[in-house]
Design an enzyme around this catalytic site. Sequence first.
Site, mmCIF file in Angstrom:
data_model
loop_
_atom_site.group_PDB
_atom_site.id
_atom_site.type_symbol
_atom_site.label_atom_id
_atom_site.label_comp_id
_atom_site.label_asym_id
_atom_site.label_seq_id
_atom_site.Cartn_x
_atom_site.Cartn_y
_atom_site.Cartn_z
ATOM 1 N N SER A 191 16.720 0.356 -47.732
ATOM 2 C CA SER A 191 15.773 0.791 -46.711
ATOM 3 C C SER A 191 14.522 1.451 -47.279
ATOM 4 O O SER A 191 13.494 1.495 -46.619
ATOM 5 C CB SER A 191 16.464 1.731 -45.726
ATOM 6 N N HIS A 219 18.377 -3.822 -42.346
ATOM 7 C CA HIS A 219 17.062 -4.393 -42.659
ATOM 8 C C HIS A 219 17.129 -5.858 -43.074
ATOM 9 O O HIS A 219 16.170 -6.380 -43.635
ATOM 10 C CB HIS A 219 16.382 -3.569 -43.757
ATOM 11 N N LYS A 250 16.387 -2.084 -34.935
ATOM 12 C CA LYS A 250 15.304 -2.472 -35.846
ATOM 13 C C LYS A 250 14.750 -3.828 -35.421
ATOM 14 O O LYS A 250 13.966 -3.883 -34.487
ATOM 15 C CB LYS A 250 15.802 -2.398 -37.278
HETATM 16 C C1 PLP Z 1 18.300 2.763 -39.767
HETATM 17 C C2 PLP Z 1 19.514 2.581 -40.556
HETATM 18 C C3 PLP Z 1 20.758 2.980 -40.061
HETATM 19 C C4 PLP Z 1 20.905 3.754 -38.788
HETATM 20 O O1 PLP Z 1 20.661 2.983 -37.688
HETATM 21 P P1 PLP Z 1 20.205 3.628 -36.297
HETATM 22 O O2 PLP Z 1 20.482 2.551 -35.350
HETATM 23 O O3 PLP Z 1 18.763 3.976 -36.423
HETATM 24 O O4 PLP Z 1 21.044 4.845 -36.075
HETATM 25 C C5 PLP Z 1 21.872 2.675 -40.817
HETATM 26 N N1 PLP Z 1 21.761 2.053 -42.014
HETATM 27 C C6 PLP Z 1 20.586 1.692 -42.523
HETATM 28 C C7 PLP Z 1 20.517 1.005 -43.851
HETATM 29 C C8 PLP Z 1 19.410 1.956 -41.822
HETATM 30 O O5 PLP Z 1 18.238 1.635 -42.350
#
Ligand code: PLP
Length: 403
Positions: A191, A219, A250
């Site tokens: 990330s 991602h 996302k």
């Molecule tokens: C954003 C993210 C999460 C958390 O997800 P949310 O839905 O925002 O709580 C978990 N793992 C990774 C790698 C992320 O980038």
Amino acid sequence: MDFNSTDDAVMRRIRYFSERERKLRENGLYFYNQPVQELRGGARVVVNGREMGMYASYSYLGLIGHPRINKAARDAIDRFGTGTHGVRTLAGTLTIHRELEETIAEFKHAEAAITYSSGYATNLAVISSLMGRGDYVLSDKLNHASIVDGCLMSGAEFRRFRHNDMEDLERRLQQIPAGAAKLVVADAVFSMDGDIIDLPRMVELCKKYNAWLMIDEAHSVGVLGKTGRGIEEHFDLWDTIDIKMGTLSKTIPSVGGYVAGKKELIQYLRHASRAYIFSAALPPAQAAAANEAFKVILDEPWRIEKLRANASRFLNGLKQAGFDTLFSTTAIVPVVCGSDERAFELTRECQNRDLFVLPVVSPAVPEGLARLRATVLASHEPDEIDYAIEVITQAGKKLGLIQ
Ligand SMILES: *Cc1c(COP(=O)(O)O)cnc(C)c1O
């Protein structure tokens, strides 16, 4: 609590942050928590009354505001209202939750799927309900905080291997006593760095040492693979990941998290994971939006192609200008600045020229590797990307980050 006279450990902790924030604000270097006032198209936003190009979003395929997805959410409100009757296990489960879980299972080539109210909660819940005392979790050093927290919460022995270093992972697997349960866990796309985990080697090691494999696809869904199905499609390695985790916040423009896998695993999680049993179900509108989004990804493959073209245009432009973008090959592009201060300064220069891009500093990334963390979207146009490269390049020269 009297903020003026108290000076205990809690107060010192709070003061440390308010002091840091105050100093940054004084110098015009504080950029967090700025509200977006308006969306204009897929890749432009209004912030502080100014229209800016969006380079800090996770909406990789530009699906926020997609008419089909908005309509699905509205229809779900008309049908089910805005909330649920509580937790999934009791009265909270709606048909739209079932539909969403079936859609996810199919999209991820899995037997079944379970959803939670956030990706963060998913990682906590899943790791802590599968692993416990006497077990071993091996986690990539750069894994997301929610994975780290899930590992700590589980009470299992927590070992971190060097980032994407499969030799180090193997050494650590060899050190685990025979017969102990083992879980290997990693982000698919990291990330903060935008690089891709070496899945083929990791799968071999998990087979050889009889370890469970969990991959977080926050991602990579909609980003990797010809049809956006993620890392398994990218490497053409299907049925190799035991616990396929992802978020609905996302590329999927909703909120929530999921795990896809074997039926028995998913049923176990429904009965053993506390974030499922003790926290309310996803709201109907969000479940319906997520469900529709997976379908839109399959129906509009041009978005994935455009994202890929945009990401390589942006990455190559910055590399040619001389920036260090680490090992990124995806839509997440780190622009390494060095000190936190440098990253804040580069952000200020970019925001002054209407690029909405944000800095990531320590402790979220190692000290000395503070960076802009720019993201590219399918909704950017090539001339917008070229403008962004130009702005970042000129700012980088001004600050002496590049020649
Ligand atoms: C954003 C993210 C999460 C958390 O997800 P949310 O839905 O925002 O709580 C978990 N793992 C990774 C790698 C992320 O980038």
